[in-house]
Design a protein around this motif. Sequence first.
Motif, short mmCIF file in Angstrom:
data_model
loop_
_atom_site.label_atom_id
_atom_site.label_comp_id
_atom_site.label_asym_id
_atom_site.label_seq_id
_atom_site.Cartn_x
_atom_site.Cartn_y
_atom_site.Cartn_z
N THR A 337 21.07 -6.77 -1.02
CA THR A 337 21.33 -7.07 0.39
C THR A 337 20.44 -8.23 0.81
O THR A 337 19.22 -8.16 0.65
CB THR A 337 21.07 -5.82 1.26
N PRO A 338 21.03 -9.32 1.32
CA PRO A 338 20.23 -10.48 1.72
C PRO A 338 19.19 -10.13 2.78
O PRO A 338 19.37 -9.18 3.55
CB PRO A 338 21.28 -11.44 2.29
N ALA A 339 18.12 -10.93 2.81
CA ALA A 339 16.95 -10.62 3.63
C ALA A 339 17.30 -10.34 5.09
O ALA A 339 16.82 -9.38 5.69
CB ALA A 339 15.96 -11.78 3.55
N LYS A 340 18.12 -11.19 5.68
CA LYS A 340 18.41 -11.03 7.13
C LYS A 340 19.88 -10.69 7.34
O LYS A 340 20.49 -11.11 8.31
CB LYS A 340 18.03 -12.31 7.86
N SER A 341 20.42 -9.93 6.40
CA SER A 341 21.85 -9.59 6.42
C SER A 341 22.31 -9.05 7.78
O SER A 341 21.60 -8.26 8.40
CB SER A 341 22.13 -8.55 5.35
N ILE A 342 23.50 -9.45 8.20
CA ILE A 342 24.07 -8.87 9.42
C ILE A 342 24.49 -7.43 9.19
O ILE A 342 24.82 -6.72 10.12
CB ILE A 342 25.29 -9.67 9.93
N GLY A 343 24.50 -6.98 7.93
CA GLY A 343 24.85 -5.59 7.63
C GLY A 343 26.16 -5.50 6.87
O GLY A 343 26.71 -6.49 6.42
N ARG A 344 26.62 -4.28 6.75
CA ARG A 344 27.85 -4.01 6.01
C ARG A 344 29.03 -4.13 6.96
O ARG A 344 28.94 -3.78 8.14
CB ARG A 344 27.76 -2.58 5.46
N ILE A 345 30.18 -4.62 6.46
CA ILE A 345 31.35 -4.71 7.32
C ILE A 345 32.58 -4.02 6.74
O ILE A 345 33.63 -4.01 7.36
CB ILE A 345 31.70 -6.17 7.66
N HIS A 346 32.47 -3.44 5.55
CA HIS A 346 33.59 -2.72 4.93
C HIS A 346 33.08 -1.39 4.40
O HIS A 346 31.91 -1.28 4.03
CB HIS A 346 34.18 -3.57 3.79
N SER A 347 33.96 -0.37 4.33
CA SER A 347 33.56 0.93 3.80
C SER A 347 32.91 0.78 2.42
O SER A 347 31.96 1.46 2.10
CB SER A 347 34.78 1.84 3.62
N PHE A 348 33.49 -0.12 1.60
CA PHE A 348 32.96 -0.30 0.25
C PHE A 348 32.68 -1.78 -0.02
O PHE A 348 31.78 -2.33 0.56
CB PHE A 348 33.90 0.35 -0.77
N ASN B 119 48.77 4.07 15.22
CA ASN B 119 49.16 2.68 14.99
C ASN B 119 49.62 2.48 13.56
O ASN B 119 49.64 3.42 12.75
CB ASN B 119 48.04 1.70 15.41
N ALA B 120 50.01 1.24 13.25
CA ALA B 120 50.61 0.95 11.95
C ALA B 120 49.57 0.70 10.87
O ALA B 120 49.91 0.17 9.82
CB ALA B 120 51.54 -0.26 12.07
N SER B 121 48.32 1.09 11.09
CA SER B 121 47.19 1.06 10.15
C SER B 121 46.11 0.07 10.55
O SER B 121 46.36 -0.91 11.24
CB SER B 121 47.60 0.76 8.70
N LEU B 122 44.88 0.37 10.09
CA LEU B 122 43.76 -0.55 10.19
C LEU B 122 43.21 -0.73 8.76
O LEU B 122 43.74 -0.16 7.82
CB LEU B 122 42.71 -0.02 11.17
N TYR B 123 42.14 -1.55 8.63
CA TYR B 123 41.72 -1.95 7.28
C TYR B 123 41.26 -0.78 6.40
O TYR B 123 41.58 -0.69 5.23
CB TYR B 123 40.56 -2.95 7.34
N ASP B 124 40.43 0.10 6.97
CA ASP B 124 39.85 1.19 6.18
C ASP B 124 39.25 2.20 7.14
O ASP B 124 39.31 2.01 8.37
CB ASP B 124 38.78 0.66 5.20
N GLY B 125 38.69 3.26 6.62
CA GLY B 125 38.10 4.28 7.48
C GLY B 125 37.04 3.71 8.41
O GLY B 125 36.98 4.06 9.59
N ALA B 126 36.21 2.82 7.88
CA ALA B 126 35.12 2.27 8.68
C ALA B 126 35.65 1.43 9.84
O ALA B 126 35.20 1.57 10.98
CB ALA B 126 34.20 1.43 7.79
N SER B 127 36.62 0.55 9.57
CA SER B 127 37.12 -0.31 10.64
C SER B 127 37.87 0.51 11.67
O SER B 127 37.86 0.19 12.86
CB SER B 127 37.98 -1.44 10.09
N ALA B 128 38.51 1.60 11.24
CA ALA B 128 39.20 2.47 12.19
C ALA B 128 38.18 3.10 13.15
O ALA B 128 38.43 3.21 14.35
CB ALA B 128 39.98 3.55 11.45
#
Lengths: 516, 435
Positions: A337-348, B119-128
């Motif tokens: 994880t980069p030093a000043k990362s904005i964080g995670r944006i996807h489940s995986f 709705n017709a879906s979102l990207y994943d559990g987190a984005s939902a």
Amino acid sequence: MTLKHQKPGGKASSTPLMGGGEESTIFELSSPGRISATFRETGIPPKDPSRTIPSYYLRNAELEFPEVSERDLVAHFTRLTHRQFSVDLGAYPLGSCTMKYNPKLADTSSMIPQFANIHPLQPVSTIQGWLELMVTLETYFTEITGMSAATLQPAAGAQGELTGLLIMKAFHQQNNDERKNIIIPDSAHGTNPASVTLSGYTPITVRSNSRGLVDIDALRQLVDKDTAGIMLTNPNTIGLFEEEIVEIAKMVHEVGGLLYYDGANLNAIMGIVRPGDMGFDIVHSNLHKTFATPHGGGGPGSGPVAVSARLAEFLPGPRPAITGTDSSGNHTYSMVTPAKSIGRIHSFHGNAIVFVRALAYMMYYGGKGLREVSETAVLNANWLKKRLSKNFPAAHERVCMHEFVCTAAKLKKDSSVRALDVAKGLLEEGFHSPTVYFPLVVEEALMFEPTETESLQTLEAIALAMDKIAEMASTEEGKDGLKSAPRVTPVSRLDEARAARNLISTYDASVSSIDK
Amino acid sequence: MLTFLGIESVDQLFETIPSAIRLSRDSLKLPDSKSEFDVLAELETMAAKNKALGSDFISFAGGGAYDHDIASAVKSLSTRSEFLTAYTPYQPEVAQGVLQALFEYQTLVSRLSGLEISNASLYDGASALVEAINLTVAQSKNDLVWMSQGINPTYRQVVNTFANGTGHSIQEVPIRNGSTSWPIDDQTLPGTIVIGYPNYLGLLEPLEQIINFAQTNDIKLIFAYDPVSMALLTSPGDLGADVAVAEGQSFGVGLNFGGPYVGLFSIREKYVRHLPGRLVGETVDRSGQVGYVTTLRTREQDIRREKASSNVCTNQTLIAITTAISMSWLGKAGLRELANRCYSGTEYLKDLVARIKGVEIYSSLPSVREFAIKTKISSELLVDRMIEEGFLAGVPIIEGFEGSDVYESLLVSVTEKRTRAQIEDFAGALERIVR
């Protein structure tokens, strides 16, 4: 030249489509006691859930899922596919969406078992191939865009935009620089202003000039110390290259702002000019467009974001990185994880299988091939623009990039036939329509993006269909025909107002609306 | 073509690009083009550096992504090129296939969630979950959100990332003995409460009190639920949820290293004007025949622009359709059978490991489909040791649980794909390692 001598590319249209008549919903096909599902013999003794789960949680009524045989299931969804236009079926010149042909190699690649059968939370020692693929794709992507580092996490372009804006915000906040505004041209995609609002900044619109480009003088009035950055699509949504990009970049950078590149139109410029060399700091790309991964009826996409070196430490994490070498001298990878990362944006890790598809496409074409892709896309667009110009003059009579916007304004004035009728008329001829009424700055806009994968014969066939539509508009009978088009499609023109007025978004609501 | 355009070379089409910024090199520094067979061979070489489920080890890992069987009919239908190579149904007359499939998907998701509109879906559990919070904060006009630590830790991270843009105030509420310690005596009330159902640890937490608290104080309730378990459990809608979100991967979607998956998103009808993403509605054509369109489009970014409550454009249509096909393949009896098998397998393993000396089940709360175990070995080391035994043993509970009583546990999961012999072998291997 007449169409019948043009064998290459064939008719390129698909009319009539199969699948006329209504198709019942899967719920109407349901019949008590039928089932498709089968289960393995596991030898595990069944246990009644009520033995451990208190009645508070336990469901009373059975969940009503449709009861269909496998035969009925397959027939239903296959019939639905016969009611669906697609790139594989014919030309799809939907502007701004880059509906190119998707080489089948991507499908095969996506099914390689040792990419597909991987749990996202496996230890890094067991996902070295995936991390190598991601780093390779990041490297190719940063080379194509002229940037320094990238994240693959964003699931689509809009999520990429918001990611880029949060990186921009983190950069300014690090400098204790509370800026307020993001400047956006009036021709921008709607996702741009919506993303700006979600980033906490305020969008400010800069108008286009009479040449269809950002009005530099107007921009100069807007740029100041409150400017966090500017979002541009280049070529822009009218299909024109922002020629004054160097000056724009200088103007924004001078006040400490950053430049965001909306990569929706990257298909025009690969190997010719790079966003990084234009002065952009942050770039997103839509892998489903430019790299043909493909569109999936409206996703999954993938919207990786690349940044210049000074912004790399803000990228989302964790991200793959080369962190060593093994005994035979090969790279080894891990997640950091980069030093000043904005964080995670996807489940995986993002829409991972789309990465495999995009990399397969890049490898298939290679560096020189990607330039040829863009050259051909631009050549095709210019040819079609000129060929259509007699009846549908371009919004701006200049060389365009990979797409162009022409207008049905004169047609509407002369005949009352609107851009929408033209679009429906083209469906009648078996082609997908161009994008209509976008960008908002052009009256009765028809935005065509033929892409590099359509042959000259296909372009001519589209042009002949457009000629026919223009001719129809000159007679009363023809006009009526256009206004009631399409008729050869599975359904005729649909009552969209009724759908909004009397909302029915599930089968259950449909049934109760009949009961009423 | 060049003659028609009155030019001599394609280069002339790029003259509007200032020469100073054009790529001076002959081409991009990418490898030369290859045949599809060479590309495939290269990708396969790369893939061989992974260890895959099935061929290299047997999976007991869950944590938001599950190793289910996928039916041939689902694979075959969901890869049809009419679904694969279309785009967002902007011209509904030639997109009835995608639109009707999405209408059926919306119906199935609403039945799962017990809420009227999906709705017709979102990207994943987190984005939902992010979109759900954006909706309830706007509706409650209160930006304080209580989010249980029992929510998937990566979803919590994503929520916090995007809250840096919206400015929402996210308060994570710790779990103890498997249950969220809601601070109901706090002076400041939140506008939104986010509950896991079951929570990330597979546990069914006591919910009555917090649901009553929310309803008494007019606080919006978001449920992050497991869709498979809904065959057994009362739906979020029936329990009082305003919004329900879920990850739909369990329905016919391969593990695929975490994506593309699909975010299921449902709301009460009263919020429909604020729904994020696309919505398909039924209507009629000029001859009165039933057809489908995307509707209430004025909510969306391409029309409302900076006033839109969501920026979603492309969603996960193909994956949504895949889940609709899979849910229809399961059917009423199959869904219940699937949920029962996940439950029974998990209980069978739980009973076996409870007897192993050196293994402790984290919580005595009822669980479905997964549970956490504690051993004296660090969870990451345990996973590594179990790989040598031929198992992907589970998901270490580390990030997002610092300081918690569940920190360093291992989350293990059993799907309908696991046999009694595999479960017994797993328990045997675990016993050898922790002994």
